[in-house]
Design an enzyme around this catalytic site. Sequence first.
Site, short mmCIF file in Angstrom:
data_model
loop_
_atom_site.label_atom_id
_atom_site.label_comp_id
_atom_site.label_asym_id
_atom_site.label_seq_id
_atom_site.Cartn_x
_atom_site.Cartn_y
_atom_site.Cartn_z
N ASP A 70 0.70 -1.28 0.08
CA ASP A 70 -0.14 0.12 -0.12
C ASP A 70 0.91 1.40 0.04
OD1 ASP A 70 -2.85 0.55 -0.17
OD2 ASP A 70 -2.40 1.98 1.60
N PHE A 151 4.85 4.87 -13.49
CA PHE A 151 3.42 4.55 -13.51
C PHE A 151 3.12 5.71 -12.60
CE2 PHE A 151 4.21 2.23 -10.07
CZ PHE A 151 3.25 2.04 -8.99
#
Length: 202
Positions: A70, A151
């Site tokens: 995360d 990204f």
Amino acid sequence: MNEFILATANPGKVAEMQKILGDLSISFVTRDDFGITIDVEETGTTFLENATLKAKAICKASGLPAIADDSGLIVDALSGEPGLYSSSYGGEQLTNEERYNFLLKKMKNMEHRAAKFVCTIVCAFPSGELLTATGECLGTILEKPRGSGGFGYDPVFLPDGFEKSMAELTADEKNKISHRAVALFNFAELLKSHTTLKGTLQ
Ligand code: ITT
């Protein structure tokens, strides 16, 4: 060798985790290899809670130790935004490009542009045991996007000590300095001293 499953559904993260864990001699499969399509709801209030939810769910679905990531971008001048909500900032439906442009618009004319990427790794084992590790990468938010690698917010993030944005670095360069690389390196160190795995990793 012990096999792990990557709990992420984000292709950008999968590519980076494959490379970094491969270099660390950790053997793994992906969710795709296992045909796991479940969508884990990220209802936690911290990176640690969300990584734990993802790791536990994919461990349960696969029966393998699951490594979840995360992560997010924390911008000082925005009181820590987008933070926990980095993947949906500005709206769920936005493309990566629209999302970082939303951030740039919010930061228009802001002089203080310090930011950091953070990553929490949680590995959930079928025994119920959890291993956790974290990493960060400090930098600043550029005024305009640069580069096409990586990204997410990479084109607008300038890592401290570099003249190239995160998206202008090669994959190998990013995978040496990123928040994800640091967290996975710390995770690999924990694994080496993990009782049941001792001696199985280089
Ligand atoms: P999974 O939950 O399936 O792993 P996700 O993309 O939803 O994928 P997160 O909830 O952890 O994962 O959101 C992290 C977001 O933070 C990600 O979608 C990007 O927008 C941003 N982010 C994290 N690491 C990044 C990186 O290395 N470069 C650029 N942006 C990054």
